[in-house]
Design an enzyme around this catalytic site. Structure first.
Site, PDB file in Angstrom:
ATOM      1  N   PHE A 183      13.028 -13.225  -1.245  1.00  0.00           N
ATOM      2  CA  PHE A 183      12.206 -14.216  -1.917  1.00  0.00           C
ATOM      3  C   PHE A 183      10.903 -13.631  -2.425  1.00  0.00           C
ATOM      4  CE2 PHE A 183      10.825 -13.726   2.276  1.00  0.00           C
ATOM      5  CZ  PHE A 183       9.468 -13.701   2.145  1.00  0.00           C
ATOM      6  N   GLY A 184      10.488 -12.470  -1.901  1.00  0.00           N
ATOM      7  CA  GLY A 184       9.192 -11.931  -2.273  1.00  0.00           C
ATOM      8  C   GLY A 184       8.576 -11.167  -1.125  1.00  0.00           C
TER       9      GLY A 184
ATOM     10  N   ASP B  76      20.679 -18.800  10.514  1.00  0.00           N
ATOM     11  CA  ASP B  76      20.382 -17.374  10.482  1.00  0.00           C
ATOM     12  C   ASP B  76      19.673 -16.968  11.773  1.00  0.00           C
ATOM     13  OD1 ASP B  76      20.596 -14.902   9.382  1.00  0.00           O
ATOM     14  OD2 ASP B  76      18.884 -15.079   8.030  1.00  0.00           O
TER      15      ASP B  76
END
Ligand SMILES: *[C@@H]1O[C@H](CO)[C@@H](O)[C@H](O)[C@H]1NC(C)=O
Ligand SMILES: *[C@@H]1O[C@H](CO)[C@@H](O)[C@H](O)[C@H]1NC(C)=O
Ligand SMILES: *[C@@H]1O[C@H](CO)[C@@H](O)[C@H](O)[C@H]1NC(C)=O
Ligand SMILES: *[C@@H]1O[C@H](CO)[C@@H](O)[C@H](O)[C@H]1NC(C)=O
Ligand SMILES: *[C@@H]1O[C@H](CO)[C@@H](O)[C@H](O)[C@H]1NC(C)=O
Length: 854
Positions: A529-530, A643
Site C-alpha cells: 500500500f505504501g 492475515d
C-alpha cells in the site's frame, strides 16, 4: 448528514428486481418526472423506471444554454456506472434553473448526487445552493462532505423534499454555485403526492412535544424527509412503496444499545385493513406487517426503554410520524399492550394503546408529533425516540410496539430547510455525557459501520496490508480484575498522554513536521500500500507510526474512510488502534502509536535480540488470542482477520501483544462462510479456505495454530531451505506429533525450560488449531482459555521448583510423545475436547468498548 440513502444493499435488491408489486389501492401520481441530468439520451434504470435525458428537454429554460455543461461520471466507483441517474451529471458554473410545469399540490422533489471528479473539477471545491420556488432546500451545500460523513458509507445519495406548488405556478428548481465554485446534479425526480399526506389544506394541529400545546402547519410548509424507517422489517425499495417511490430503510442502524427488543412478523396471512384515517397510500403493508416489540419478559421490559436515535440538524422543528399496527393473535382488545412514548426525553404520550387508536387488529394507524430541536453547540444532535411499558391502567402485558416511523424536517421562518455541512468524519466526543450511554451508543454505531463495510466489500475492498510498528497505547482503562481464581493477570499497559476521545485529523503540515518531510531516516517499513514512517508529534513527546498510502495504491477514499471508521471503533488492549488520520493534498495517511518492541516474529528467529522466555511467549500468545477472540465475537458481527501471522502481532513497551493490520479483514458470520478470493500469507493459510475459498473465523484459528508452532519451534512457517517434508512448519509439526518426536524440533533455547504438562497442553492446542477441517478446530475462545490453562500449568510447576530449590534455575525433563495426541482418523467422531471452563473465565468484552467512549 444521514438522509435517506440508496446504498449498496439496495442496489442488490434492484438487481433482483422483478416487477414492482404495488398496493392495489395505492396512489397514482399526476406528475411523475424522472430527469437524468447531463445526458441527451433516455434510459431505463435497474428498477424499471424510465429516465429522460435533460439535454434538449422542455425543462431547461432556454436562457440557461450558455452555462450548460455536461459530463460523464468518472469511473471512481465501478458500481455507480450502472446506476441511473448517477452515471452522468450536469455541471453549473453560474445560476441555472430547471422549470417543471406541474399541477398544483404538494410534490416530492428528490435530488440525486454522486460527488465524483467531473471534467477534472475537484468535488471538494463544490458548494452551492438549491432553491425550489420560494424555499431554500440546500445552502452552501457540499455533496462531497455530505457523502463523506454518511453512515453506512456510500458514494452517492439522494435528498428528498416536499414543496407545495400553488395554482398557476410552475416548479422552478434553481442551482446557484458559491463564488468561484460550481454546482452539479445527477438526477431530479418530481412526484405528486396526496394533498393531505403530510401537509393539509386546512391548518392542522400537531401536538408539540413537551409544550402542552399544538403546532399548526398547512400547505405553506415545506419539508425534508430525514428518516423513513420500516421498524422491525426489511428495507422497502421505492418501487414497493405505495406509488410515491418513497424508500423505507430498516431500523437496525438506528436502534440504541444492546436491548433491541424483538422483531416480529406474526402471521403470513395478515391483510392490512386500511381506513379513511389511514388510507392505503400512507405506508406499504410491509411496514405494518412487521413490528418491533420489547419482548415478553415483564421485569426485563420494565427495566429498559426500547430506544432509537437519529442524528438531525439543530435549529429546526421536526414532524415525527409513528406508524402502528397490532396483528399479534394474542392481542385481542384494549388495555393489553399500553406504553409511553418519549421523544427527546420528553413525554409525547403516556398511555399509547394501539388497539384504542386503530379500533382493531390489522388496522394501521399513525400518530404525528412535532418536536423542536433547538440550536446547540453542535450543528447536529440526536433525536431520541423511546418506548416504555405503561402500567397505570394495569394492562395485560408490559410491552411496547412500533411498526414504522418517519422524521421530516420543517422549514424555518425564512423558508429554509438547509443545515450545515458535516465535518469530514464525525467522531463522537462529549466527555461530559454519560459514559455508559456513549458506550452503548458507540456499539450500535458499530452495526452501521458493519453495514457500511458489507456494502463496501461488494466492490473490491482492496485495503492496506503490511505489518507496522504500531501500538494502541490509547488503552487507558485497566483490565477488569479476575472474577475467578484462575484468570491470568497480564501487566497493565500505561495510559498514554494522548487524549483518548478522539480520532484526530492531522494536517499534512503536522505530518511533514512529524516525519521531517518524510525523511528517509524515518522510514521503518513498506508494503503493497505504501510506506511506513516513524514520526514525532506533540512537540516530539509522542512517537507514532505513519502509514502513507501510495499514490498508485488502488485504495479509494471510501475504503480509506471505512478503514478509519473500523479501526477507530475497534478498541481492545490486544489490538492496535488508531490515533488519527490525514487526508490532505491528495495524500491519505493513518497515524498509530509506535510499537517499541516491534513484531513477535523478530524476537523468534533471525534475530540478534535475546530469545524470549517461555512464559513471556505464552503471555504474548494469550494476548494475541484475546485480541482475535474479540474480533471474532466481541462485536455484533464477526470480523475475520485473514492475515494472522507473527509479523502482525506487535509488542508494546510492556510486551503486550497487539494484533495489527486489519487490512484484509472481512466481516463474516461465525458459522456461515464468506465466499471470497483467497488472501493471506503462505505458510499460514488455512488449507480448507485455500481450497474452497470459504472464509470462516476458523481460518484465523488455523493461522494462529501456525503462530503457536512458530513460537514453540522458533522457525519460519515456510522455510524453503529445508528438505521437502520439513518446509511447511504446520505439516512437519503435525507429522512429528504423530511420530512422538515433537520435542526434538522445538526451539533449542526452550529445551528443559517447559514444564511437561504445559508442553503437552500447548502442543495439543496448536495441533487442534491446524486440523484440516475447520469444524475440528477450536474457537478462539477455547484456544484462549486453553492457553491460559497452559500458563497456569507452567506457573504451578515453576512454583513447585521454587519451593524445592528457591532461587534456582528450573530444569524440566524432555517430554516424549509416545502417546501422540489424538489425530482425527474418524471424521465426525473427533470433536475438539472442550476443557472445563471452571479454571478460567472467558475474556470480558466489556473491556473492549470503543476508545471514543472513554
Ligand atoms: C418488492 O417487493 C417484492 C415482493 O416482496 C420483492 O420480491 C422485490 O424484491 C421488491 N423489490 C425491491 C426492489 O426490493
Ligand atoms: C426521450 O423521450 C422524449 C419523450 O418521451 C422524446 O421527446 C425524446 O425525443 C426522447 N429522446 C431521445 C434521445 O430518444
Ligand atoms: C393550500 O391551502 C389553501 C387553504 O389554506 C387552499 O386554498 C389551497 O388550494 C391549497 N393549495 C394547494 C396547492 O393545495
Ligand atoms: C425511559 O426514557 C425516559 C425518558 O427519557 C426516562 O425518563 C426513563 O427513565 C427511561 N426509563 C428507563 C427504564 O430507562
Ligand atoms: C460553506 O461550508 C464550508 C464547509 O462546511 C465552510 O467551511 C464555509 O465556511 C461555508 N461557507 C459559507 C459562506 O457559509
Amino acid at each position: 448528514m444521514l438522509t435517506l440513502t440508496v446504498y449498496m444493499i439496495s442496489f442488490h435488491n434492484l438487481l433482483l428486481l422483478g416487477t414492482a408489486i404495488q398496493n392495489p389501492l395505492a396512489f397514482t401520481p399526476t406528475d411523475l418526472i424522472l430527469l437524468n441530468c447531463g445526458t441527451p439520451s433516455n434510459t431505463t434504470s435497474l428498477d424499471g423506471r424510465n429516465w429522460k435525458g435533460d439535454a434538449h428537454s422542455k425543462f431547461l429554460a432556454s436562457s440557461n444554454s450558455p452555462t450548460l455543461s455536461a459530463s460523464e461520471t468518472s469511473p471512481l466507483d465501478p458500481l455507480v456506472t450502472l446506476i441511473i441517474p448517477y452515471t452522468t451529471a450536469r455541471i453549473f458554473h453560474s445560476r441555472f434553473t430547471y422549470t417543471f410545469p406541474v399541477s398544483p399540490g404538494p410534490k416530492f422533489i428528490r435530488l440525486y448526487f454522486y460527488p465524483a471528479v467531473y471534467s477534472g473539477l475537484n468535488p471538494l471545491t463544490s458548494f452551492f445552493t438549491v432553491n425550489a420556488n420560494s424555499y431554500t432546500l440546500l445552502s452552501n451545500f457540499s455533496a462531497y462532505l455530505t457523502v463523506s460523513a454518511m453512515n453506512p458509507a456510500v458514494s452517492y445519495f439522494f435528498r428528498e423534499f416536499i414543496v407545495t406548488v400553488w395554482d398557476n405556478q410552475v416548479l422552478n428548481i434553481i442551482f446557484t454555485p458559491a463564488p468561484k465554485s460550481f454546482a452539479f446534479i445527477n438526477g431530479i425526480e418530481v412526484v405528486s403526492m396526496p394533498n393531505n399526506l403530510y401537509t393539509t389544506d386546512i391548518d392542522n394541529r400537531y401536538p408539540l412535544v413537551n409544550y402542552n400545546t399544538f403546532f399548526y402547519f398547512h400547505n405553506t410548509t415545506s419539508l425534508e424527509t430525514v428518516y423513513r424507517v420500516n421498524v422491525g422489517g426489511r428495507f422497502v425499495a421505492n418501487v414497493n412503496d405505495t406509488g410515491m417511490f418513497r424508500t423505507w430503510l430498516d431500523d437496525s442502524n438506528y436502534i440504541f444499545g444492546g436491548a433491541t427488543g424483538v422483531v416480529h412478523k406474526w402471521r403470513d396471512d395478515v391483510t392490512i385493513k386500511y381506513t379513511n384515517h389511514t388510507p392505503a397510500y400512507t405506508a406499504p403493508a410491509e411496514v405494518y406487517i412487521t413490528q418491533r416489540t420489547m419482548g415478553r419478559v415483564p421485569y426485563v421490559n420494565l427495566n429498559y426503554n426500547l430506544t432509537w436515535f437519529f442524528p438531525v440538524d439543530s435549529g429546526f422543528n421536526y414532524l415525527v410520524r409513528l406508524h402502528f399496527c397490532e396483528n399479534e393473535v394474542d392481542i385481542t382488545g384494549e388495555n393489553q399492550r399500553v406504553f409511553s412514548i418519549f421523544i427527546n426525553h420528553m413525554t409525547a404520550e403516556t398511555e399509547a394503546d394501539v388497539m384504542v387508536w386503530s379500533g382493531g387488529s390489522d388496522i394501521p394507524v399513525y400518530r404525528d408529533y412535532v418536536v423542536w430541536v433547538p440550536e446547540g453547540r453542535q450543528s447536529k444532535q440526536d433525536l431520541w425516540l423511546a418506548l416504555h411499558p405503561s402500567l397505570n391502567s394495569k394492562p395485560r402485558y408490559a410491552d411496547a410496539i412500533l411498526s414504522g416511523l418517519e422524521i421530516l424536517k420543517l422549514n424555518k421562518l425564512d423558508g429554509s430547510l438547509a443545515g450545515s455541512n458535516p465535518e469530514l468524519i464525525v467522531v463522537p466526543s462529549s466527555p461530559d455525557q454519560q459514559q455508559s450511554s456513549l458506550r452503548k451508543r458507540a456499539k450500535s454505531k458499530w452495526s452501521s459501520i458493519v453495514a457500511a463495510i458489507i456494502g463496501a466489500v461488494i466492490g473490491a475492498l482492496s485495503t492496506l496490508s503490511l505489518s507496522l510498528y504500531l501500538l494502541n497505547s490509547k488503552w487507558k482503562r485497566q483490565e477488569k480484575g479476575p472474577s475467578s481464581s484462575g484468570e491470568r493477570k497480564l501487566p497493565i499497559p500505561q495510559a498514554s498522554p494522548l487524549p483518548t476521545d478522539i480520532c484526530r485529523r492531522f494536517t499534512i503540515f503536522e505530518i511533514k513536521e512529524a516525519t521531517k518531510d518524510f525523511d528517509y531516516q524515518n522510514l521503518i517499513g513498506s508494503g503493497g500500500f505504501g510506506k511506513v514512517y516513524k514520526g514525532f508529534i506533540v512537540n516530539g513527546s509522542i512517537t507514532v507510526a505513519i502509514k502513507r498510502l501510495d499514490y498508485s495504491s488502488n485504495q479509494g477514499t471510501r475504503e480509506f474512510k471505512t478503514e478509519i471508521e473500523m479501526l477507530s471503533q475497534l478498541c481492545h488492549v490486544n489490538l492496535v488502534s488508531l490515533i488519527g488520520y490525514c487526508i490532505d493534498e491528495g495524500e491519505m495517511m493513518l497515524v498509530y502509536d509506535y510499537m517499541i518492541n516491534g513484531t513477535l516474529r523478530e524476537h523468534l528467529y533471525e534475530t540478534k535480540d535475546d530469545p524470549l522466555p517461555w512464559k513471556q511467549r505464552l503471555e504474548i500468545c494469550i494476548g494475541a488470542a484475546r485480541g482475535l477472540h474479540y474480533l471474532h465475537t466481541g462485536l455484533p458481527h464477526t470480523i475475520i482477520h485473514r492475515d494472522v501471522k507473527t509479523s502482525n502481532i506487535l509488542l508494546d513497551e510492556n510486551w503486550i501483544a497487539r494484533v495489527s493490520d486489519f487490512g484484509l479483514s472481512r466481516i463474516g458470520l461465525s458459522d456461515n462462510a464468506v465466499s471470497t478470493a483467497v488472501k493471506g500469507t503462505w505458510g499460514y493459510l488455512d488449507p480448507e479456505y485455500a481450497r474452497f475459498q470459504q472464509l470462516t473465523a476458523k481460518s484465523d484459528v488455523y493461522s494462529f495454530g501456525v503462530v503457536l508452532f512458530e513460537v514453540l519451534c522458533g522457525r519460519k512457517p515456510l522455510d524453503h531451505k529445508l528438505e521437502h517434508k520439513e518446509k511447511n512448519l504446520a505439516n512437519w509439526a503435525q507429522e512429528c506429533i504423530q511420530n512422538g518426536t515433537i520435542y526434538l524440533i522445538i526451539d533449542p533455547y526452550l529445551k528443559a525450560k517447559i514444564a511437561p504438562e504445559c508442553f503437552r497442553k500447548f502442543v495439543e492446542i496448536a495441533e487442534s488449531c491446524v486440523r484440516n477441517q475447520g469444524s475440528e478446530r477450536p474457537t478462539m475462545q477455547d484456544v484462549m482459555g486453553e492457553l491460559e490453562f497452559a500458563l497456569e500449568l507452567q506457573e504451578t510447576a515453576d512454583a513447585d521448583k521454587e519451593r524445592i530449590n528457591p532461587g534456582g534455575e528450573y530444569v524440566y525433563p524432555e517430554v516424549s510423545f509416545n502417546a501422540p495426541s489424538p489425530r482425527c482418523t474418524n471424521p465426525g467422531g473427533c470433536e475438539f475436547e472442550q476443557v472445563s471452563t471452571s479454571g478460567y473465565t472467558s475474556w470480558d468484552t466489556n473491556n473492549a468498548t470503543p476508545c471514543s467512549s472513554q
